[in-house]
Design a protein around this motif. Structure first.
Motif, short mmCIF file in Angstrom:
data_model
loop_
_atom_site.label_atom_id
_atom_site.label_comp_id
_atom_site.label_asym_id
_atom_site.label_seq_id
_atom_site.Cartn_x
_atom_site.Cartn_y
_atom_site.Cartn_z
N ALA A 47 0.86 -1.19 0.00
CA ALA A 47 0.00 0.00 0.00
C ALA A 47 0.89 1.23 0.00
O ALA A 47 1.88 1.29 0.74
CB ALA A 47 -0.91 0.01 1.23
N GLU A 49 0.68 5.22 0.67
CA GLU A 49 -0.21 6.18 1.31
C GLU A 49 0.46 7.55 1.35
O GLU A 49 1.48 7.73 2.02
CB GLU A 49 -0.56 5.70 2.73
CG GLU A 49 -1.27 4.34 2.73
CD GLU A 49 -1.61 3.84 4.11
OE1 GLU A 49 -1.10 4.42 5.11
OE2 GLU A 49 -2.37 2.85 4.22
N ASN A 57 4.24 7.24 2.45
CA ASN A 57 4.62 6.04 3.19
C ASN A 57 4.39 4.83 2.29
O ASN A 57 3.47 4.81 1.47
CB ASN A 57 3.76 5.87 4.44
CG ASN A 57 4.09 6.85 5.54
OD1 ASN A 57 5.13 7.50 5.52
ND2 ASN A 57 3.20 6.96 6.51
N ALA A 147 1.00 9.49 10.54
CA ALA A 147 0.01 8.97 9.60
C ALA A 147 -0.09 7.45 9.68
O ALA A 147 -1.18 6.88 9.59
CB ALA A 147 0.37 9.40 8.18
N LEU A 148 1.04 6.80 9.86
CA LEU A 148 1.06 5.34 9.93
C LEU A 148 0.16 4.83 11.04
O LEU A 148 -0.67 3.93 10.84
CB LEU A 148 2.49 4.86 10.13
CG LEU A 148 2.68 3.35 10.32
CD1 LEU A 148 2.42 2.61 9.01
CD2 LEU A 148 4.09 3.04 10.84
N SER A 150 -2.27 6.12 12.48
CA SER A 150 -3.69 6.44 12.33
C SER A 150 -4.43 5.38 11.51
O SER A 150 -5.67 5.35 11.53
CB SER A 150 -3.87 7.82 11.70
OG SER A 150 -3.49 7.82 10.33
N HIS A 151 -3.67 4.52 10.80
CA HIS A 151 -4.30 3.51 9.94
C HIS A 151 -3.85 2.09 10.26
O HIS A 151 -4.54 1.13 9.88
CB HIS A 151 -3.98 3.80 8.46
CG HIS A 151 -4.54 5.08 7.95
ND1 HIS A 151 -3.79 6.22 7.83
CD2 HIS A 151 -5.78 5.41 7.52
CE1 HIS A 151 -4.53 7.20 7.34
NE2 HIS A 151 -5.75 6.74 7.15
N TRP A 152 -2.72 1.93 10.90
CA TRP A 152 -2.13 0.61 11.10
C TRP A 152 -1.78 0.39 12.57
O TRP A 152 -1.41 1.34 13.27
CB TRP A 152 -0.87 0.44 10.26
CG TRP A 152 -1.10 0.57 8.78
CD1 TRP A 152 -1.13 1.73 8.06
CD2 TRP A 152 -1.34 -0.48 7.86
NE1 TRP A 152 -1.37 1.46 6.73
CE2 TRP A 152 -1.50 0.11 6.57
CE3 TRP A 152 -1.42 -1.87 7.98
CZ2 TRP A 152 -1.75 -0.64 5.43
CZ3 TRP A 152 -1.67 -2.63 6.83
CH2 TRP A 152 -1.83 -2.02 5.57
N THR A 153 -1.85 -0.85 13.00
CA THR A 153 -1.43 -1.18 14.35
C THR A 153 -0.77 -2.55 14.34
O THR A 153 -0.79 -3.27 13.33
CB THR A 153 -2.61 -1.15 15.34
OG1 THR A 153 -2.12 -1.24 16.68
CG2 THR A 153 -3.58 -2.31 15.08
#
Length: 379
Positions: A47, A49, A57, A147-148, A150-153
């Motif tokens: 992905a 982003e 990213n 930003a990372l 905020s979408h990934w964990t």
């Protein structure tokens, strides 16, 4: 040539100087394209982003055959500038070292983590999930890491900053504070009419210096040492024959775990009040410009312990440490992802001659490969 070292050389050859640090610099678009292509070739789902124009990213994902833990590898793709360097984007390998801008900070670590994911993909991941995140802007304000998360964990993360293959479970934070002091403009021949803002700021500087001595004299944190401060930038006056009516300081305070980010501004405001109490004509104010928190996790948590076992398995020597510099591990950690630092050694980060130890890149790759197998399966 080992594929990890070939990738390292390819990454060093790409100019990814941070454009927020150096006006007109190209940023991370080209290196993101190269990393995305490499991840796809290795079998990862990719992905891209966009965080800011021309600054993406890249996230690669490898799914296991069964449910398990998610492990994230994270590294930044931007570098500082290249003033004074000769051929900064020509990777040169000499005496077991790869030279070039970003080789140590941190394209060696980025190459190792991508190569590790490729090795895991080749052998197959029995359980869990591996996320490989190549993020922008760590060298300035870490908009990529923000930003990372905020979408990934993930259940755990390794940030592959250079640690000389030590396992760093904590690092310092920082705060940037601006101080403005007012004076009164007047002709240089008329001292009764003027107030020298630069000399008045000098009183503040004297107390800041005393505070720095106090900070560095405190009992050190066991991993990262003491807090500190320094005066970074100073400005004031407009001509030799006039009393300056303003003077400005920008300073940095390094924070140890347990010190809130607000500490820096509170300390400076205390100093300003003390100076004003001695001289009612003194006028000064401070404001927070930017800050990032310190970070640490316990060395006996599962992630560092599993990495120690993995490193031992591949023939490395284990050592727990802390880092004096700030990293994206704090962004991940404060977002709820237990994070530690582990990366290859070298020297010269941010200097005119930078290198990474080639053998360390390979050990880092092998340890991360073994860690993914163990951690994702819940060992």
């Amino acid at each position: 040539m080992d594929p990890a070292i070939r990738l390292l050389r390819d990454l060093v050859a790409i100019n990814s100087v941070n454009p927020t640090l150096v006006a007109g610099a190209p940023g991370e678009q080209e290196i993101a394209n190269a990393i995305a292509a490499e991840m796809r070739q290795l079998g990862l789902d990719v992905a891209i982003e966009t965080v800011a124009p021309g600054r993406p990213n890249v996230i690669g994902v490898l799914e296991g055959r069964a449910k398990g833990r998610t492990l994230m590898f994270c590294g930044h793709t931007d570098t500082v500038g290249v003033v004074g360097m000769r051929d900064p984007f020509v990777p040169v390998e000499r005496a077991g070292r790869c030279y070039g801008r970003g080789a140590q900070d941190m394209k060696g670590g980025v190459a190792a983590m991508i190569a590790a994911a490729g090795a895991v993909a080749q052998r197959g991941l029995s359980a869990g999930r591996v996320i490989v995140a190549a993020v922008v802007d760590e060298e300035h304000s870490s908009i990529g890491a923000d930003a990372l998360v905020s979408h990934w964990t993930a259940d755990g993360a390794i940030v592959t900053e250079p640690t000389d293959l030590a396992i760093a479970v904590g690092h310092k934070g920082f705060a940037w504070v601006a101080v403005d002091v007012d004076g009164k403009a007047a002709h240089g021949s008329r001292p009764a009419e003027g107030q020298d803002a630069i000399l008045r700021l000098g009183r503040v500087l004297g107390q800041l210096e005393a505070l720095d001595v106090t900070l560095q004299g405190r009992s050190p944190h066991p991993l990262v040492g003491t807090g500190s401060l320094h005066a970074s930038l100073i400005e004031g006056g407009c001509e030799l024959s006039s009393y300056p009516d303003r003077a400005s300081l920008q300073m940095e305070r390094r924070l140890v775990p347990g010190e809130p980010e607000s500490t820096a501004l509170e300390e400076v405001e205390h100093i300003l009040r003390a100076v004003a109490a001695e001289d009612p004509t003194f006028r000064g104010r401070a404001r927070m410009m930017f800050s990032r928190p310190a970070y640490e996790i316990a060395a006996d948590q599962q992630l560092p312990q599993t990495l120690m076992a993995a490193l031992t398995h591949v023939g490395g020597k284990t050592r727990i440490t802390g880092a004096s510099f700030w990293t994206d591990a704090a962004v991940l950690g404060h977002a709820g992802i237990p994070s530690i630092l582990f990366g290859p050694g070298g020297a010269g980060l941010h200097s005119r001659e930078e290198y990474v130890n080639v053998a360390d890149v390979l050990v880092c790759r092998d340890a991360l490969t073994e860690l993914a197998k163990r951690f994702c399966a819940g060992e």
